[in-house]
Design a protein around this motif. Structure first.
Motif, short mmCIF file in Angstrom:
data_model
loop_
_atom_site.label_atom_id
_atom_site.label_comp_id
_atom_site.label_asym_id
_atom_site.label_seq_id
_atom_site.Cartn_x
_atom_site.Cartn_y
_atom_site.Cartn_z
N ASN A 101 0.81 -1.21 0.00
CA ASN A 101 0.00 0.00 0.00
C ASN A 101 0.84 1.27 0.00
O ASN A 101 0.53 2.24 0.67
CB ASN A 101 -0.96 0.03 1.20
CG ASN A 101 -2.04 -1.01 1.08
OD1 ASN A 101 -2.30 -1.52 0.00
ND2 ASN A 101 -2.69 -1.33 2.18
N LEU A 102 1.91 1.25 -0.78
CA LEU A 102 2.66 2.50 -0.97
C LEU A 102 1.82 3.41 -1.85
O LEU A 102 0.94 2.96 -2.58
CB LEU A 102 4.00 2.20 -1.66
CG LEU A 102 5.01 1.44 -0.82
CD1 LEU A 102 6.25 1.13 -1.64
CD2 LEU A 102 5.38 2.22 0.43
N PHE A 103 2.07 4.72 -1.77
CA PHE A 103 1.34 5.66 -2.61
C PHE A 103 2.02 5.71 -3.97
O PHE A 103 3.13 6.25 -4.10
CB PHE A 103 1.32 7.04 -1.95
CG PHE A 103 0.79 7.01 -0.53
CD1 PHE A 103 -0.39 6.34 -0.22
CD2 PHE A 103 1.48 7.62 0.50
CE1 PHE A 103 -0.87 6.28 1.08
CE2 PHE A 103 1.00 7.57 1.80
CZ PHE A 103 -0.17 6.90 2.09
N PRO A 104 1.40 5.18 -5.01
CA PRO A 104 2.12 4.96 -6.28
C PRO A 104 2.47 6.25 -7.01
O PRO A 104 3.40 6.27 -7.80
CB PRO A 104 1.13 4.13 -7.10
CG PRO A 104 -0.20 4.41 -6.53
CD PRO A 104 0.02 4.68 -5.07
N HIS A 105 1.74 7.34 -6.72
CA HIS A 105 2.00 8.58 -7.45
C HIS A 105 3.07 9.42 -6.78
O HIS A 105 3.47 10.45 -7.32
CB HIS A 105 0.71 9.38 -7.59
CG HIS A 105 0.09 9.75 -6.26
ND1 HIS A 105 -0.24 8.81 -5.32
CD2 HIS A 105 -0.22 10.93 -5.72
CE1 HIS A 105 -0.76 9.41 -4.26
NE2 HIS A 105 -0.75 10.70 -4.48
N LEU A 106 3.55 8.99 -5.62
CA LEU A 106 4.60 9.74 -4.93
C LEU A 106 5.92 8.97 -5.05
O LEU A 106 5.92 7.75 -5.19
CB LEU A 106 4.26 9.92 -3.45
CG LEU A 106 2.90 10.56 -3.13
CD1 LEU A 106 2.75 10.72 -1.62
CD2 LEU A 106 2.76 11.92 -3.81
N GLY B 204 -6.85 -0.01 0.04
CA GLY B 204 -5.58 -0.04 0.76
C GLY B 204 -4.93 1.34 0.87
O GLY B 204 -4.21 1.62 1.82
N GLN B 205 -5.19 2.20 -0.11
CA GLN B 205 -4.62 3.55 -0.08
C GLN B 205 -5.25 4.37 1.04
O GLN B 205 -4.56 5.10 1.75
CB GLN B 205 -4.85 4.24 -1.42
CG GLN B 205 -4.10 3.59 -2.56
CD GLN B 205 -2.61 3.83 -2.45
OE1 GLN B 205 -2.17 4.96 -2.32
NE2 GLN B 205 -1.84 2.77 -2.48
N ALA B 208 -3.80 2.89 4.28
CA ALA B 208 -2.41 3.27 4.53
C ALA B 208 -2.34 4.71 5.01
O ALA B 208 -1.64 5.02 5.97
CB ALA B 208 -1.58 3.09 3.26
N GLN B 227 -4.87 10.23 -7.25
CA GLN B 227 -5.00 8.91 -7.87
C GLN B 227 -6.34 8.77 -8.58
O GLN B 227 -6.45 8.12 -9.62
CB GLN B 227 -4.83 7.82 -6.83
CG GLN B 227 -3.45 7.81 -6.23
CD GLN B 227 -3.25 6.62 -5.30
OE1 GLN B 227 -3.34 5.48 -5.71
NE2 GLN B 227 -2.97 6.89 -4.04
N LYS B 303 1.77 9.57 -13.83
CA LYS B 303 3.01 9.36 -13.08
C LYS B 303 2.77 8.35 -11.98
O LYS B 303 1.85 8.48 -11.20
CB LYS B 303 3.46 10.67 -12.43
CG LYS B 303 4.46 11.44 -13.26
CD LYS B 303 5.00 12.60 -12.45
CE LYS B 303 4.71 13.91 -13.14
NZ LYS B 303 4.73 15.05 -12.24
N GLY B 304 3.58 7.33 -11.92
CA GLY B 304 3.42 6.35 -10.84
C GLY B 304 2.52 5.21 -11.25
O GLY B 304 2.72 4.09 -10.84
#
Ligand SMILES: Nc1ncnc2c1ncn2[C@@H]1O[C@H](COP(=O)(O)OP(=O)(O)O)[C@@H](O)[C@H]1O
Ligand SMILES: [Mg+2]
Lengths: 254, 358
Positions: A101-106, B204-205, B208, B227, B303-304
């Protein structure tokens, strides 16, 4: 870092008609490492989430160094805290999820400094310096500017551990930190947790890796059907289980 | 023969050192590895389809040119006519303002709908229900006639004294009646788009962010909304384009946007079709502009989500030129060009098969 005293007393939690936790009692002393094992669906994740107040319990309470997690105690009544207050108390507890659950956009660094800056109000420069130290500790000093999806699963989970540690928590909860990983990546994550086990922070690790539990845990806790069936030192619980349920489970996983 | 050929092909791809590639002719000298060319597959079906479409396209263009009822000279004259430009600018202002009002309010409504307060949820639901149900035309006329219901608007303490008074007719002119009509109904649709976007973000976001103790407003602004934007943007752009064209409905208020101006002009000079074409060209141009902006906004929010971002059209053109240039002159490909791209450009080149077996 000094570890916190975690006390769980008579915790019940139901989802509809399903009783996920039916009276859990557990004490984890400061700096102790507790490994929680048990069959799937036995309530291990629910217990960790209840400790962090991600899940509100129906009965009983959880306290960290005598401070109740979601409530304030006035005599015999428990008053639920405001969300803001709950969020503040939660910063004393780190949580490492099965799916990272890392923040993918950061970026990796932004992931790690977000909570120290915005939940704890620490200065950015200090938070970043400490974040880089933590990333170095988990072996990812050179990936600070990468984004999570550019990393392997094992690297992502190590970032997630650094992110949890950045809060300087008194307790860190791990919910099956290696079960979403390819087998060859499990070792690097367990290595980081093992190193953490010697530093005085209280750890509660839900794991399938019985060998790992034996190696790092001071206490092994066996849960089944929403209760703690048995707990004790690794060699007692894992080699001479008192309960038939524990023995049956261990026979299946070993 | 076929086994021979297969062997020959594999050797063509990976010639073992010291062996001549291709098993067909000893006369054929073995080229060095770096001389090997990739040969693109042929697609006859694609060529036929292209030819058919090409002919159809030529027919359309020819009719546009030869039928002088299109009156292209009139179109050209009016395309940059000052009042037309003013109308186009008014359309842009209406679209931009109504989009901002619509999406700002829509986001608030979406957050209300997702909040834990039953009252906020109900109000948000009711808002969407009302503003989605009543035709936009009717809403516009109602807002324009607000002064009939409330001649004076005032600011004060609810149910208490009032201290600031405004004349409704002054406050809500044609522009603001249009913004209220367009923006408030847009908010009802935007709310659903934003809500769907937020629901699309992995649970999960949320967990977290909550487990890290990040304050609620920061969770929404920093973790969840960026997101959600990935799925919001394409639909939102559709809405903005719909709004751009939808502004033409404001002509019922006799507000000077593009379509109203055009209809006034053709009412006077009777050149209906050419003036409609003028308006169409402007709508087309503005939509194109929005689409270009969309590309870059989507790229920003990707991005990401993607491991590497696809090149922008500008980068693509630049690399294409650089690669083309070095092929012409034999100069080395410049450093900035990604190897994968340079290789892909080379694939397009047709090279005659060697050895004659094919
Ligand atoms: N949010 C939820 N809603 C409904 N049931 C749930 C929820 N979370 C967990 N459960 C149920 O509670 C039981 C315990 O789940 P869990 O704590 O995830 O077990 P474990 O982590 O030991 O595998 C399971 O039967 C699970 O299906
Ligand atoms: Mg679980």
């Amino acid at each position: 870092m000094t570890g916190g005293l975690l006390e769980i007393r008579g915790v019940h939690k139901s989802f509809g008609l399903l009783e996920a936790l039916r009276g859990v009692d557990l004490t984890v002393r400061p700096g102790e490492v507790a490994a929680v094992i048990g069959p799937s669906g036995s309530g291990k994740s629910t217990l960790l989430r209840a400790i962090n107040h991600l899940e509100k319990v129906d009965r009983g309470f959880v306290s960290l160094d005598g401070e109740l997690i979601g409530y304030a105690r006035h005599g015999n009544t428990l008053r639920e805290l405001t969300e803001r207050e709950i969020l503040r108390r939660r910063t004393r507890i780190g949580f490492v999820f099965q799916n990272f659950n890392l923040f993918p956009h950061l970026t990796v660094l932004e992931n790690v400094v977000e909570a120290p800056i915005y939940a704890q109000g620490r200065p950015r420069a200090e938070a970043e310096a400490e974040a880089r130290e933590l990333l170095a500790r988990v072996g990812l000093a050179d990936r600070a500017d990468a984004r999570p999806r550019q990393l392997s699963g094992g690297q992502q989970q190590r970032v997630a551990i650094a992110r949890a540690l950045a809060l300087r928590p008194a307790v860190v909860l791990f919910d099956e930190p290696t079960s979403a990983l390819d087998p060859e990546l499990v070792g690097e994550v367990l290595g980081v947790i093992k190193e953490l086990a010697g530093t005085g922070t209280t750890l509660v690790v839900v794991t399938h890796e019985v060998g790992f539990a034996r190696e790092i845990a001071d206490t092994v806790v066996f849960m089944d059907e929403g209760v703690v069936v048995e707990q004790g030192p690794p060699d007692a619980v894992l080699d001479n289980p008192a309960s038939d349920r524990t023995r049956a489970f261990l026979e299946k996983v070993l | 023969m076929s086994a021979d050929l297969a062997e020959g092909e594999s050797r063509l791809l990976y010639p073992p050192p010291g062996l001549p590639p291709g098993g067909d002719g000893p006369a054929q000298a073995g080229p060095a590895d770096e001389d090997l060319r990739v040969v693109a597959a042929r697609h006859p079906g694609r060529w036929i389809a292209t030819a058919v479409v090409g002919v159809l396209l030529a027919m359309v263009v020819s009719s546009l040119v030869t039928n002088d009822r299109w009156e292209w000279d009139v179109v050209a004259r009016y395309l940059t006519w000052p009042s037309i430009l003013e109308g186009a600018w008014a359309t842009v202002r209406l679209t931009a303002t109504a989009s901002v009002v619509g999406f700002a309010l829509g986001t608030v409504l979406a957050l209300m709908r997702l909040s834990r307060s039953p009252l906020l949820q109900a109000v948000s639901w009711a808002y969407t229900w009302v503003f989605r149900s009543v035709p936009l035309l009717l809403q516009l006329l109602l807002w324009y006639n607000l002064a009939y219901l409330y001649p004076v608007l005032s600011l004060g303490i609810p149910f208490g004294p009032e201290f600031l008074f405004f004349d409704t007719l002054d406050l809500i002119d044609k522009f603001w009646a249009a913004i209220l009509g367009l923006g408030l109904s847009q908010a009802a649709y935007s709310a659903e788009i934003v809500r769907a976007g937020i629901l699309g973000v992995d649970q999960g976001q949320h967990e977290a962010a909550a487990s890290l103790g990040i304050p609620r407003h920061r969770q929404v602004r920093r973790i969840i909304l960026p997101q959600a934007m990935r799925s919001i943007v394409p639909t939102a752009v559709n809405e903005v384009i719909g709004l751009l064209k939808g502004t033409s409905i404001v002509y019922v208020l006799a507000y000077g946007e593009l379509f109203y101006i055009v209809s006034v002009i053709y009412g006077r000079n009777g050149r209906v079709v050419p003036l409609l074409i003028v308006a169409a060209i402007w709508y087309l141009a503005l939509t194109t502009l929005i689409t270009v902006v969309q590309y870059y906004v989507e790229r920003h929010y990707a991005k990401g989500a993607l491991r590497t971002l696809p090149p922008t059209p500008v980068q693509r053109v630049r690399w294409e030129i650089q690669v083309g240039w070095s092929r012409l002159t034999g100069a080395p490909v410049p450093d900035g060009v990604p190897p994968a791209f340079a290789a892909r450009v080379r694939v397009g080149r047709w090279v005659a098969p060697r050895g004659g077996a094919a």
